[in-house]
Scaffold this motif. Structure first.
Motif, short mmCIF file in Angstrom:
data_model
loop_
_atom_site.label_atom_id
_atom_site.label_comp_id
_atom_site.label_asym_id
_atom_site.label_seq_id
_atom_site.Cartn_x
_atom_site.Cartn_y
_atom_site.Cartn_z
N ALA A 116 -2.83 28.32 -62.82
CA ALA A 116 -2.18 29.61 -62.56
C ALA A 116 -0.72 29.54 -63.00
O ALA A 116 0.03 28.69 -62.51
CB ALA A 116 -2.28 29.96 -61.08
N ILE B 137 -13.62 30.02 -65.48
CA ILE B 137 -13.83 31.45 -65.26
C ILE B 137 -14.51 31.70 -63.92
O ILE B 137 -14.11 32.58 -63.15
CB ILE B 137 -14.67 32.05 -66.41
CG1 ILE B 137 -13.89 31.99 -67.73
CG2 ILE B 137 -15.06 33.50 -66.10
CD1 ILE B 137 -14.70 32.40 -68.95
N TYR C 227 -8.41 26.07 -62.17
CA TYR C 227 -7.74 26.67 -63.31
C TYR C 227 -6.24 26.52 -63.11
O TYR C 227 -5.77 26.11 -62.04
CB TYR C 227 -8.12 28.15 -63.46
CG TYR C 227 -7.92 28.98 -62.21
CD1 TYR C 227 -6.70 29.60 -61.96
CD2 TYR C 227 -8.94 29.12 -61.27
CE1 TYR C 227 -6.50 30.35 -60.80
CE2 TYR C 227 -8.75 29.87 -60.12
CZ TYR C 227 -7.53 30.47 -59.89
OH TYR C 227 -7.33 31.20 -58.74
N LEU D 50 -1.66 35.73 -64.77
CA LEU D 50 -1.91 34.92 -65.97
C LEU D 50 -2.36 33.52 -65.58
O LEU D 50 -1.74 32.87 -64.74
CB LEU D 50 -0.64 34.83 -66.82
CG LEU D 50 -0.71 33.91 -68.05
CD1 LEU D 50 -1.69 34.45 -69.08
CD2 LEU D 50 0.68 33.72 -68.66
N TRP D 51 -3.44 33.05 -66.22
CA TRP D 51 -3.92 31.70 -65.98
C TRP D 51 -4.57 31.16 -67.26
O TRP D 51 -4.84 31.92 -68.20
CB TRP D 51 -4.94 31.66 -64.83
CG TRP D 51 -6.22 32.41 -65.12
CD1 TRP D 51 -6.44 33.75 -64.99
CD2 TRP D 51 -7.45 31.85 -65.62
NE1 TRP D 51 -7.73 34.07 -65.37
CE2 TRP D 51 -8.37 32.93 -65.75
CE3 TRP D 51 -7.87 30.57 -65.95
CZ2 TRP D 51 -9.67 32.74 -66.21
CZ3 TRP D 51 -9.17 30.38 -66.41
CH2 TRP D 51 -10.06 31.46 -66.52
N HIS D 52 -4.81 29.87 -67.29
CA HIS D 52 -5.50 29.28 -68.45
C HIS D 52 -6.34 28.10 -68.00
O HIS D 52 -6.21 27.60 -66.87
CB HIS D 52 -4.50 28.87 -69.53
CG HIS D 52 -3.57 27.77 -69.13
ND1 HIS D 52 -3.84 26.44 -69.37
CD2 HIS D 52 -2.36 27.79 -68.49
CE1 HIS D 52 -2.84 25.70 -68.92
NE2 HIS D 52 -1.94 26.49 -68.38
N ALA D 53 -7.22 27.65 -68.90
CA ALA D 53 -8.14 26.55 -68.59
C ALA D 53 -7.65 25.21 -69.12
O ALA D 53 -8.34 24.20 -68.98
CB ALA D 53 -9.52 26.86 -69.19
N MET E 110 -12.09 31.22 -61.07
CA MET E 110 -11.19 32.37 -60.96
C MET E 110 -11.87 33.52 -60.24
O MET E 110 -11.29 34.15 -59.35
CB MET E 110 -10.73 32.79 -62.36
CG MET E 110 -10.14 34.20 -62.45
SD MET E 110 -8.82 34.58 -61.27
CE MET E 110 -7.56 33.46 -61.81
N PHE F 175 -10.67 37.30 -70.40
CA PHE F 175 -10.58 35.91 -70.83
C PHE F 175 -10.64 35.87 -72.35
O PHE F 175 -11.56 36.43 -72.96
CB PHE F 175 -11.70 35.05 -70.26
CG PHE F 175 -11.53 33.59 -70.57
CD1 PHE F 175 -10.75 32.78 -69.77
CD2 PHE F 175 -12.14 33.03 -71.69
CE1 PHE F 175 -10.56 31.43 -70.06
CE2 PHE F 175 -11.96 31.68 -72.00
CZ PHE F 175 -11.17 30.88 -71.18
N GLY G 91 -6.60 35.66 -68.64
CA GLY G 91 -6.82 34.23 -68.75
C GLY G 91 -7.20 33.85 -70.16
O GLY G 91 -7.57 34.70 -70.98
N PHE H 165 -10.72 41.52 -65.36
CA PHE H 165 -10.44 40.13 -65.67
C PHE H 165 -10.72 39.92 -67.15
O PHE H 165 -11.84 40.15 -67.61
CB PHE H 165 -11.31 39.19 -64.83
CG PHE H 165 -11.07 39.32 -63.35
CD1 PHE H 165 -10.15 38.51 -62.70
CD2 PHE H 165 -11.76 40.27 -62.60
CE1 PHE H 165 -9.93 38.63 -61.34
CE2 PHE H 165 -11.55 40.40 -61.24
CZ PHE H 165 -10.63 39.57 -60.61
#
Length: 551
Positions: A109, A147, A107, A114-117, A150, A491, A519, A489
């Motif tokens: 970071a 996910i 993923y 905060l993170w995204h795919a 993470m 998403f 996320g 968590f």
């Protein structure tokens, strides 16, 4: 390589005695050193960090069949199938693979919470699953993998809850549960914490991505766009060559780490303090003796780095301030907030018409205002959408703007009242208690009027942390957890925003005792959100608009 560059700089990598950084299938000589194409380096060991996808595995097999390095240490960012392992083993004719591990980091970071795919175009998943293409199934798999990675990197096996109004949220929740069961051995953590994974849908809050933002990180993304922690300023006026592309990373920039959630006014004060600090450092350099000269030489690299950092933040602030003034973004923001928070239709129509008639307001912001009006008053008798749509069409002189006009109708198909499950409008307080300008350079005063709307995520998290989140609206998947949680968590399918990230950061800085990690499929600004919505439907599949070019 992008996943790595988000969390560690090239300088830090070199300090770990890593001398070359390049793609596994490097055919063009793109590396941190001089070109290494076809060059044998049998004196070096290779550490390979790879996503376990077909392309990466194929490239690895090619590298093993024609090896350049002494040995290979392979780390996959997620689960590797048995078939892939057998294929890699078959390609290792020279027996150079010394270790192969799963290192869960699949993923992107961005901040500590905060993170995204990196899946900015997940919109087609909203169609009927029976109509999904193989690419759509790949998107779902990628989101699920991110996910799971993470959760594994955090060493948590959470109970899963999802937004009941969203069939897509339920689908993702099912896939996550299935993944944890299939990989039950690696999810066997002896942990006394009470984590929960909450799957939400962007469609439940289409307002947040459309609003003008006033916190530093969110504002930079809205006005300049942050891509993999980098901001491209080449098209900004009066920008020096060394400022053409700047890095905005909380891991590599102490000032940004301290100020990324600052509002516009407080940011001005902080940057002024940064400038004064640099002036003090520079004027304190006295060179009267050999020892002074030696000290100056030793401190010069640090001073030079400090100067570059000051120039970067001042340059970004100057450009944002220019845009705010020239595009009348404070007046625009006030109207947007009124549309999101107030109920007077008559006043709303007057304000929208005033913005549509102002030549200094960009066409994109006019579209955002019109979309906010449509979301608010789609079922109001006597709404003025026909008039607003007609005015937009009259002003849409370019192909880009003509396509943009369709957004005000597509947003209803995407997230209108028939689609949403919860209440979008209601009584909302301001996110920040006070926003005052203190920058002597002449920044206009910022008040609560520009930040009244709170993302839906705020009330959801507040209710969840108090143990009162509705089980009917947010049911559990597979198992019921405790009402008291200490790790959350979240998403968001369809993307998150930096304003929601600022909200999460504020929660984590409080004394609540609960840690929240946010996320999403991607991180939206208004431009990317508009493109995402316009691409949701079959007749709009190929539309992607460079709004900056013609806005």
């Amino acid at each position: 390589m992008t996943m790595v560059s988000l969390v560690i700089s090239q300088t830090e990598i070199i300090s770990k005695q890593v001398f070359i950084v390049e793609p596994i299938d490097n055919k063009s000589g793109n590396s941190s050193s001089s070109s290494t194409v076809d060059r044998q380096m049998s004196h070096l060991k290779a550490v390979c960090l790879l996503r376990p996808c077909k392309a990466s595995i194929s490239a690895l097999e090619g590298a093993l069949r024609k090896p350049k390095f002494k040995e290979y240490h392979i780390f996959f960012t997620n689960f590797v199938t048995d078939a892939a392992l057998r294929s890699i083993a078959a390609a290792d004719d020279f027996e150079l693979v010394k270790q192969l591990q799963e290192y869960y980091a699949d993923y992107y970071a961005v901040n500590e919470d905060l993170w995204h795919a990196n899946m900015g175009r997940s919109r087609s998943l909203y169609g009927k699953r029976s109509h999904w293409t193989s690419a759509d199934h790949d998107v779902l798999q990628r989101i699920t993998q991110a996910i799971l990675a993470m959760m594994l990197s955090a060493k948590k096996r959470p109970v899963v809850r999802y937004q009941n109004a969203s069939s897509l949220a339920q689908t993702v929740a099912k896939e996550v549960i299935r993944g944890m069961k299939e990989e039950s051995q690696v999810f066997d953590f002896r942990d006394s914490s009470r984590p929960v994974l909450l799957i939400l849908d962007r469609r439940e809050d289409p307002i947040t991505p459309l609003l003008m933002q006033w916190t530093y990180q969110a504002m930079v993304h809205e006005l300049l766009t942050i891509t993999n922690n980098r901001v491209d300023m080449r098209n900004c006026p009066n920008v020096k060559k060394d400022m053409a592309q700047v890095v905005m990373s909380i891991t590599q920039d102490q000032f940004f780490r301290e100020s990324y959630t600052f509002n516009y006014g407080d940011l001005g004060k902080a940057i002024k303090g940064l400038v004064n600090k640099y002036k003090e450092k520079k004027t304190s350099q006295k060179i009267d003796t050999i020892q002074d000269m030696q000290r100056f030489v030793e401190q010069y690299p640090e001073l030079k780095t400090f100067q570059g950092n000051v120039s970067k933040h001042v340059g970004v602030m100057v450009e944002m301030n220019r845009r705010v003034k020239e595009e009348k973004l404070m007046a625009v923001s006030e109207v947007e907030q009124n549309l999101a928070c107030d109920k007077s239709h008559g006043t709303a129509v007057q304000e929208v018409m005033r913005m549509l008639g102002d030549s200094k307001v960009s066409f994109k912001r006019k579209v955002c205002i019109s979309a906010l009006y449509h979301l608010r008053y789609e079922r109001h008798r006597g709404n003025e959408m026909a008039t607003i749509r007609s005015l937009l069409k009259d002003q849409a002189k370019t192909p880009t703007n003509q396509k943009l006009v369709r957004f005000v109708d597509e947003i209803i198909r995407y997230a209108g009242e028939k689609v949403r499950g919860g209440e979008l409008y209601g009584s909302r307080g301001g996110f920040f208690s006070s926003l005052k300008s203190v920058f002597s350079g002449g920044l206009s005063e910022i008040e609560n009027v520009y930040t009244r709307y709170k993302p839906i995520l705020s009330s959801v998290l507040d209710t969840l942390l108090k143990g009162n989140l509705s089980v009917q609206d947010y049911p559990y998947m597979d198992q019921v957890g405790s009402s008291n949680v200490d790790n959350v968590f979240v998403f968001v399918i369809g993307g998150v925003t930096y304003s929601e990230a600022a909200l999460v950061a504020a929660i984590n800085k409080s004394s609540s005792g609960c840690r929240v990690i946010l996320g999403g499929s991607c991180i939206h600004n208004s431009t990317s959100f508009i493109n995402d919505v316009l691409g949701l439907f079959p007749d709009m599949k190929e539309v992607e608009i460079d709004i900056k070019a013609e806005g």
